[in-house]
Design a protein around this motif. Structure first.
Motif, PDB file in Angstrom:
ATOM      1  N   GLY A   4       0.787  -1.219   0.000  1.00 56.37           N
ATOM      2  CA  GLY A   4       0.000   0.000   0.000  1.00 56.37           C
ATOM      3  C   GLY A   4       0.821   1.272   0.000  1.00 56.37           C
ATOM      4  O   GLY A   4       0.261   2.360   0.034  1.00 56.37           O
ATOM      5  N   ALA A   5       2.180   1.153  -0.034  1.00 57.50           N
ATOM      6  CA  ALA A   5       3.020   2.354  -0.018  1.00 57.50           C
ATOM      7  C   ALA A   5       2.901   3.084  -1.343  1.00 57.50           C
ATOM      8  O   ALA A   5       2.750   2.484  -2.404  1.00 57.50           O
ATOM      9  CB  ALA A   5       4.469   1.966   0.257  1.00 57.50           C
ATOM     10  N   GLU A   6       2.994   4.397  -1.261  1.00 54.46           N
ATOM     11  CA  GLU A   6       2.886   5.218  -2.462  1.00 54.46           C
ATOM     12  C   GLU A   6       4.161   5.102  -3.287  1.00 54.46           C
ATOM     13  O   GLU A   6       5.261   5.147  -2.744  1.00 54.46           O
ATOM     14  CB  GLU A   6       2.664   6.673  -2.052  1.00 54.46           C
ATOM     15  CG  GLU A   6       2.467   7.612  -3.228  1.00 54.46           C
ATOM     16  CD  GLU A   6       2.254   9.047  -2.772  1.00 54.46           C
ATOM     17  OE1 GLU A   6       2.101   9.913  -3.647  1.00 54.46           O
ATOM     18  OE2 GLU A   6       2.237   9.280  -1.552  1.00 54.46           O
ATOM     19  N   ALA A  24      10.835  11.681  -4.650  1.00 50.40           N
ATOM     20  CA  ALA A  24       9.765  11.899  -3.670  1.00 50.40           C
ATOM     21  C   ALA A  24       8.549  11.078  -4.089  1.00 50.40           C
ATOM     22  O   ALA A  24       8.491  10.554  -5.204  1.00 50.40           O
ATOM     23  CB  ALA A  24       9.408  13.384  -3.594  1.00 50.40           C
ATOM     24  N   PRO A  25       7.548  10.960  -3.214  1.00 47.90           N
ATOM     25  CA  PRO A  25       6.339  10.224  -3.575  1.00 47.90           C
ATOM     26  C   PRO A  25       5.604  10.868  -4.745  1.00 47.90           C
ATOM     27  O   PRO A  25       5.739  12.059  -5.019  1.00 47.90           O
ATOM     28  CB  PRO A  25       5.493  10.287  -2.294  1.00 47.90           C
ATOM     29  CG  PRO A  25       6.470  10.543  -1.204  1.00 47.90           C
ATOM     30  CD  PRO A  25       7.535  11.394  -1.804  1.00 47.90           C
ATOM     31  N   GLU A  26       4.833  10.058  -5.414  1.00 47.15           N
ATOM     32  CA  GLU A  26       4.061  10.504  -6.582  1.00 47.15           C
ATOM     33  C   GLU A  26       3.222  11.736  -6.273  1.00 47.15           C
ATOM     34  O   GLU A  26       3.099  12.652  -7.099  1.00 47.15           O
ATOM     35  CB  GLU A  26       3.170   9.358  -7.065  1.00 47.15           C
ATOM     36  CG  GLU A  26       2.170   9.719  -8.150  1.00 47.15           C
ATOM     37  CD  GLU A  26       2.836   9.907  -9.501  1.00 47.15           C
ATOM     38  OE1 GLU A  26       2.382  10.783 -10.266  1.00 47.15           O
ATOM     39  OE2 GLU A  26       3.812   9.197  -9.770  1.00 47.15           O
ATOM     40  N   PRO A 127      11.323  -0.111  -5.319  1.00 45.42           N
ATOM     41  CA  PRO A 127      11.984  -0.147  -6.623  1.00 45.42           C
ATOM     42  C   PRO A 127      12.431   1.231  -7.067  1.00 45.42           C
ATOM     43  O   PRO A 127      11.797   2.227  -6.773  1.00 45.42           O
ATOM     44  CB  PRO A 127      10.888  -0.701  -7.549  1.00 45.42           C
ATOM     45  CG  PRO A 127       9.615  -0.345  -6.882  1.00 45.42           C
ATOM     46  CD  PRO A 127       9.892  -0.420  -5.406  1.00 45.42           C
ATOM     47  N   LYS A 128      13.539   1.260  -7.797  1.00 47.45           N
ATOM     48  CA  LYS A 128      14.004   2.506  -8.370  1.00 47.45           C
ATOM     49  C   LYS A 128      13.040   2.946  -9.466  1.00 47.45           C
ATOM     50  O   LYS A 128      12.492   2.139 -10.191  1.00 47.45           O
ATOM     51  CB  LYS A 128      15.409   2.351  -8.937  1.00 47.45           C
ATOM     52  CG  LYS A 128      16.462   2.111  -7.861  1.00 47.45           C
ATOM     53  CD  LYS A 128      17.831   2.104  -8.466  1.00 47.45           C
ATOM     54  CE  LYS A 128      18.880   1.947  -7.371  1.00 47.45           C
ATOM     55  NZ  LYS A 128      20.251   1.967  -7.921  1.00 47.45           N
ATOM     56  N   THR A 129      12.854   4.244  -9.564  1.00 51.24           N
ATOM     57  CA  THR A 129      11.946   4.809 -10.551  1.00 51.24           C
ATOM     58  C   THR A 129      12.734   5.637 -11.535  1.00 51.24           C
ATOM     59  O   THR A 129      13.511   6.494 -11.129  1.00 51.24           O
ATOM     60  CB  THR A 129      10.893   5.703  -9.865  1.00 51.24           C
ATOM     61  OG1 THR A 129      10.265   4.941  -8.851  1.00 51.24           O
ATOM     62  CG2 THR A 129       9.867   6.199 -10.862  1.00 51.24           C
ATOM     63  N   PRO A 130      12.598   5.401 -12.837  1.00 50.97           N
ATOM     64  CA  PRO A 130      13.349   6.210 -13.790  1.00 50.97           C
ATOM     65  C   PRO A 130      12.969   7.667 -13.698  1.00 50.97           C
ATOM     66  O   PRO A 130      11.822   8.013 -13.409  1.00 50.97           O
ATOM     67  CB  PRO A 130      12.959   5.604 -15.151  1.00 50.97           C
ATOM     68  CG  PRO A 130      11.650   4.929 -14.908  1.00 50.97           C
ATOM     69  CD  PRO A 130      11.697   4.446 -13.487  1.00 50.97           C
ATOM     70  N   ALA A 131      13.957   8.531 -13.935  1.00 48.61           N
ATOM     71  CA  ALA A 131      13.681   9.963 -13.890  1.00 48.61           C
ATOM     72  C   ALA A 131      12.722  10.341 -14.999  1.00 48.61           C
ATOM     73  O   ALA A 131      12.857   9.900 -16.131  1.00 48.61           O
ATOM     74  CB  ALA A 131      14.983  10.740 -14.043  1.00 48.61           C
ATOM     75  N   ASP A 229       6.641   5.348   8.229  1.00 50.43           N
ATOM     76  CA  ASP A 229       7.024   4.090   8.871  1.00 50.43           C
ATOM     77  C   ASP A 229       7.582   3.162   7.797  1.00 50.43           C
ATOM     78  O   ASP A 229       6.903   2.266   7.291  1.00 50.43           O
ATOM     79  CB  ASP A 229       5.815   3.456   9.566  1.00 50.43           C
ATOM     80  CG  ASP A 229       5.316   4.301  10.717  1.00 50.43           C
ATOM     81  OD1 ASP A 229       6.145   4.989  11.326  1.00 50.43           O
ATOM     82  OD2 ASP A 229       4.101   4.284  10.980  1.00 50.43           O
ATOM     83  N   ASP A 230       8.825   3.392   7.445  1.00 51.22           N
ATOM     84  CA  ASP A 230       9.440   2.640   6.362  1.00 51.22           C
ATOM     85  C   ASP A 230      10.927   2.519   6.652  1.00 51.22           C
ATOM     86  O   ASP A 230      11.439   3.078   7.613  1.00 51.22           O
ATOM     87  CB  ASP A 230       9.205   3.347   5.020  1.00 51.22           C
ATOM     88  CG  ASP A 230       9.138   2.354   3.862  1.00 51.22           C
ATOM     89  OD1 ASP A 230       9.670   1.235   4.032  1.00 51.22           O
ATOM     90  OD2 ASP A 230       8.579   2.697   2.816  1.00 51.22           O
ATOM     91  N   LEU A 231      11.637   1.787   5.803  1.00 49.89           N
ATOM     92  CA  LEU A 231      13.062   1.583   5.992  1.00 49.89           C
ATOM     93  C   LEU A 231      13.847   2.822   5.587  1.00 49.89           C
ATOM     94  O   LEU A 231      13.357   3.658   4.828  1.00 49.89           O
ATOM     95  CB  LEU A 231      13.503   0.377   5.156  1.00 49.89           C
ATOM     96  CG  LEU A 231      12.879  -0.965   5.546  1.00 49.89           C
ATOM     97  CD1 LEU A 231      13.285  -2.034   4.551  1.00 49.89           C
ATOM     98  CD2 LEU A 231      13.287  -1.352   6.947  1.00 49.89           C
ATOM     99  N   PRO A 232      15.085   2.947   6.069  1.00 47.97           N
ATOM    100  CA  PRO A 232      15.874   4.138   5.736  1.00 47.97           C
ATOM    101  C   PRO A 232      16.364   4.118   4.295  1.00 47.97           C
ATOM    102  O   PRO A 232      16.311   3.108   3.597  1.00 47.97           O
ATOM    103  CB  PRO A 232      17.050   4.045   6.715  1.00 47.97           C
ATOM    104  CG  PRO A 232      17.171   2.597   7.029  1.00 47.97           C
ATOM    105  CD  PRO A 232      15.781   2.057   7.015  1.00 47.97           C
ATOM    106  N   TRP A 233      16.867   5.262   3.859  1.00 47.81           N
ATOM    107  CA  TRP A 233      17.482   5.371   2.551  1.00 47.81           C
ATOM    108  C   TRP A 233      18.860   4.710   2.563  1.00 47.81           C
ATOM    109  O   TRP A 233      19.506   4.620   3.606  1.00 47.81           O
ATOM    110  CB  TRP A 233      17.649   6.838   2.156  1.00 47.81           C
ATOM    111  CG  TRP A 233      16.352   7.549   1.925  1.00 47.81           C
ATOM    112  CD1 TRP A 233      15.591   8.210   2.850  1.00 47.81           C
ATOM    113  CD2 TRP A 233      15.661   7.677   0.679  1.00 47.81           C
ATOM    114  NE1 TRP A 233      14.476   8.743   2.259  1.00 47.81           N
ATOM    115  CE2 TRP A 233      14.497   8.438   0.928  1.00 47.81           C
ATOM    116  CE3 TRP A 233      15.920   7.238  -0.621  1.00 47.81           C
ATOM    117  CZ2 TRP A 233      13.590   8.757  -0.079  1.00 47.81           C
ATOM    118  CZ3 TRP A 233      15.019   7.553  -1.622  1.00 47.81           C
ATOM    119  CH2 TRP A 233      13.862   8.301  -1.354  1.00 47.81           C
TER     120      TRP A 233
END
Length: 363
Positions: A4-6, A24-26, A127-131, A229-233
């Protein structure tokens, strides 16, 4: 990515002499255009290569010079770090840079300008998101969060190379009229601290706008935050382009904080021999220590940027010792990763409590 994460998206653009990447998030996508515009505004006001920028006008002026709020606050911050490091970090090295041949934008000196650090596009599992390169929307950033309310300083002379005298300020600040006066023998080049300061400002504004996680990379400067509430970078250090030794240590994990990398291989040119842009304030010449590259992870991007210069100037042994003394004096924590000319990587955490020291008993 947690259920459910954005999803996260990213955008890239060129500004301030380097490539900027924002992740950043969508839902934050409509703000991207405003952030890109803020970087471009900062470049117009802070670049020493633009005659009508605040820095360009200040460097030509022989009297009090009105400047923008952005330039005033950044110059005050840079001057504070000049004092805090005893002059080892200095925004007043433009004469030395010009003498070394750095008299025009770096792209005109040499085309290669490779960032020395990269963030992953999120926490492990995200997942990585393309620029996309997109920056739609016309959201306006909030007002500047840091008021220019610091006290006015006195006058004096700029210390000679090899000395430091806090009673001889290179600049005088008039807070009420938001203007600055420089001594005739002083010229300003903000360099990397401008990117760190703008990155800190952007992160502050995004978080205040409700963007709970993000990463902003500007060349060798990185600021990340994750209030969700997620893992670090995950942060990876990139070695110099021609380095063929052992891989860098890491990766390192940051939930909220910053990293900055300085290195003698990143901005080099030929002018009566090889030169680089990291000047030793004590000599007025390009630094000649055993450290080729240094990365500092700290809570604040401006702090990380200023401290990353110290090992380059002082060398690995004295630079790390200086950072440890700074941590104890100012009650700060961080980590330094230094690459020396023998191909070795040196990793040291610095904190207010020396390694192995036991805390004093509570009474």
């Amino acid at each position: 990515m947690t259920e459910g994460a954005e999803p996260v998206v990213s955008a890239r653009w060129a500004a301030m002499g380097t490539e900027i990447e924002l992740v950043a998030p969508e839902s934050a996508r409509p703000i991207f255009s405003a952030i890109e515009q803020y970087f471009r505004t900062a470049e117009r006001r802070l670049s020493r290569f633009l005659p009508e920028s605040d820095i360009g006008r200040l460097n030509r002026s022989h009297s009090w010079t009105p400047v923008s709020s952005l330039a005033f606050r950044l110059l005050w911050t840079a001057d504070r770090w000049w004092r805090r490091t005893g002059g080892l970090f200095s925004p007043y090295l433009l004469p030395a840079l010009l003498a070394a041949g750095y008299d025009r934008p770096f792209d005109a000196l040499r085309s290669e300008n490779r960032p020395a650090m990269r963030p992953s596009a999120g926490a492990p599992g995200r997942p990585k998101t393309p620029a996309t390169g997109e920056a739609p929307g016309d959201a306006k950033p909030p007002a500047a969060p840091f008021p220019a309310s610091e006290p006015r300083t006195g006058g004096g002379r700029l210390p000679a190379p090899g000395s430091f005298d806090p009673k001889a300020p290179p600049l005088r600040f008039d807070v009420r009229r938001r203007r600055i006066e420089r001594r005739p023998d002083v010229a300003v080049d903000l360099g990397g601290i401008a990117k760190g300061w703008v990155g800190r400002e952007v992160a502050f504004r995004l978080r205040r706008a409700g963007v709970r996680l993000g990463a902003l990379s500007a060349g060798g400067d990185l600021v990340v935050w994750n209030d969700a509430d997620d893992l670090p970078w995950t942060v990876e250090i990139e070695p110099p382009a021609d380095f063929d030794g052992d891989p860098p240590p890491g990766p390192f994990r940051l939930r909220r904080g910053a990293a900055a990398t300085s290195g003698v291989h990143r901005r080099r040119w030929m002018a009566d021999g090889p030169k680089h842009h990291l000047i030793d304030p004590r000599t007025g010449r390009p630094a000649e220590s055993d450290v080729l590259q240094a990365t500092v992870l700290a809570a604040d991007p401006v702090e990380a940027e200023a401290l990353a210069k110290i090992p380059i100037v002082l060398g690995a042994k004295d630079g790390i010792a200086w950072l440890e003394a700074y941590a104890r004096r100012d009650r700060r924590s961080g980590l330094v990763v230094a690459l020396t000319d023998d191909g070795r990587w040196h990793v040291r955490r610095f904190s207010p409590t020396p390694p192995g020291a036991e805390p004093a008993p509570h009474r």
